[in-house]
Scaffold this active site. Sequence first.
Site, mmCIF file in Angstrom:
data_model
loop_
_atom_site.group_PDB
_atom_site.id
_atom_site.type_symbol
_atom_site.label_atom_id
_atom_site.label_comp_id
_atom_site.label_asym_id
_atom_site.label_seq_id
_atom_site.Cartn_x
_atom_site.Cartn_y
_atom_site.Cartn_z
ATOM 1 N N ASN A 22 -31.207 13.197 31.672
ATOM 2 C CA ASN A 22 -31.191 14.606 31.261
ATOM 3 C C ASN A 22 -31.460 15.447 32.504
ATOM 4 O OD1 ASN A 22 -34.031 15.395 31.580
ATOM 5 N ND2 ASN A 22 -34.448 13.967 29.912
ATOM 6 N N ASN A 71 -38.620 9.905 19.572
ATOM 7 C CA ASN A 71 -37.301 9.283 19.535
ATOM 8 C C ASN A 71 -37.299 7.879 18.927
ATOM 9 O OD1 ASN A 71 -37.123 10.914 22.586
ATOM 10 N ND2 ASN A 71 -35.807 11.485 20.881
ATOM 11 N N ARG A 90 -32.542 3.537 27.497
ATOM 12 C CA ARG A 90 -33.595 3.602 26.472
ATOM 13 C C ARG A 90 -33.378 2.622 25.322
ATOM 14 N NH1 ARG A 90 -36.255 9.212 24.807
ATOM 15 N NH2 ARG A 90 -37.779 7.661 24.111
ATOM 16 N N HIS A 168 -32.157 17.631 23.195
ATOM 17 C CA HIS A 168 -32.651 17.185 21.882
ATOM 18 C C HIS A 168 -33.001 18.437 21.083
ATOM 19 C CE1 HIS A 168 -34.200 12.971 23.300
ATOM 20 N NE2 HIS A 168 -33.133 12.806 22.533
ATOM 21 N N ALA A 258 -39.692 14.413 33.012
ATOM 22 C CA ALA A 258 -38.795 13.476 32.325
ATOM 23 C C ALA A 258 -38.049 14.176 31.191
ATOM 24 C CB ALA A 258 -39.592 12.309 31.766
ATOM 25 N N CYS A 264 -42.363 15.739 21.768
ATOM 26 C CA CYS A 264 -41.689 14.483 22.114
ATOM 27 C C CYS A 264 -42.661 13.321 22.205
ATOM 28 C CB CYS A 264 -41.022 14.557 23.482
ATOM 29 S SG CYS A 264 -39.937 15.907 23.738
HETATM 30 N N1 ARG Z 1 -36.547 11.121 29.298
HETATM 31 C C1 ARG Z 1 -36.463 11.138 27.876
HETATM 32 C C2 ARG Z 1 -34.993 11.175 27.468
HETATM 33 O O1 ARG Z 1 -34.218 11.807 28.155
HETATM 34 C C3 ARG Z 1 -37.186 12.321 27.299
HETATM 35 C C4 ARG Z 1 -37.196 12.329 25.816
HETATM 36 C C5 ARG Z 1 -37.809 13.549 25.225
HETATM 37 N N2 ARG Z 1 -37.898 13.427 23.828
HETATM 38 C C6 ARG Z 1 -37.651 14.378 22.936
HETATM 39 N N3 ARG Z 1 -37.865 14.133 21.682
HETATM 40 N N4 ARG Z 1 -37.133 15.525 23.280
HETATM 41 O O2 ARG Z 1 -34.589 10.585 26.513
#
Ligand code: ARG
Length: 448
Positions: A22, A71, A90, A168, A258, A264
């Site tokens: 991201n 997530n 992931r 997200h 991140a 999150c």
């Molecule tokens: N680095 C993680 C990703 O890009 C961050 C996730 C953040 N989670 C969220 N629910 N917004 O997946």
Amino acid sequence: MSARNRYLMGPPDFFTVSYVINPWMEGNIRRTAPDRAQAQWQRLHTLIQGYADVELVAAQPGLPDLPFVANAGLILEDKVILSRFMHPERQGEEPHFEDWFSAHNYTVYKLPPQIPFEGAGDALLDRGNPWLWAGYGHRSALDSHGLLAKWLELEVLSLRLVDDRFYHLDTCFCPLQDGYLLYYPPAFDELSCRLIQQRVPADKLFAVSEKDAVNFACNAVNIDKVVLLNRATPQYVDRLQEWGFQVIQTELTEFMKAGGAAKCLTLKLNEPRLVAAAPSIQMAQRQIQLEGHLLDANLMSRVMDTITSDGGSFEILEFIAGPRPQDTSRAQMLVTAPSQDRLEQILTALIDVGARLPATETRDAELFPVLQKGVAPEDFYITTIYRTEVRVKDQWYPVQGQRMDGAIVVTETPEIQVQCCLLRDLDLDQQVVCAGPAHRPSLARPPP
Ligand code: ARG
């Protein structure tokens, strides 16, 4: 007195930025400070423990994003729809989350492998109404939404995300207790903004500024009347106070490297159903046929781009390539859009890019009689939760009593009626809509 709320968190023992999936991660590879990350996470953990019970999922080497437990999946009552991560980086988290949910007595639902869906990061239950807001466009596929509606038996409202920074839904959208809602409008396309404004009364809706949005002020944990977040402007804090919420700011800058913050890093584990609601979804589907120089004139890729850039998705049901240069090719596609309006918009755009869409829906539905009570004719059309119309004697009729997994019965007494029927209720000689040889609704379509 209701039981205490329960949250899941994941200690950041192996947290770092080691890949870029991201825009926040760009330029931040190995730029996180482990001690500071631990301290920030511990503070959030302690704060949440003041209002709720917190359970933990163990950290795992090689899975630096595992602390972002939002997530892990989407929970409603005792069900969880496990995430299918878009990025391979992931995907290794999936079995750990699955084990955790199974060990804690959730019924785990798994999407087909080709349908990405990133759990409570992209699907947020409204906190005042019995529906689910579901994002798509970056990490979760629109095609997941129909299954969410079906498995959770809930209304799903699809929102299209259009700004890479807000990849997200929980980065730019936050339902609060009693039906209040925060969002950052430029993260959504126009139709999605309109849907939000239609569903949430103006005095319960707050459009946050870009400054708040980039500080992850929408990525807030709301426990009763408390809202925990990284940082917010005085305007934001004032508005929430007017609504009766207490805002608690706690620095989460290491996790922002991140691309995540407070929300999150948590997953609410107790998610009661607000009011039993009939599963429903605004999504619309149409089977289309394309003809022309689909390959040599590059039309096919333009068609696919147009569908996705207008917020739809597609499945190619059949492709017949013209064998010689002068021959045209033919494709059957199933186009899915978040609403009927959007579907019409996509079909118009397809014609604008040069697709010919010969009518595929000019035939009447094929009807076959029930030969044995409670048994549908072979190849009967199985209903979905999508609103459907059936063509009888050159006219389209909406299906009454639409529900999942039924049959459609057509009666003429003498006026024509089209009714969804459970298989066990089928009676001798009733006329049932049949699906024909190939795939889905060429005979039944969603209404205009
Ligand atoms: N680095 C993680 C990703 O890009 C961050 C996730 C953040 N989670 C969220 N629910 N917004 O997946």
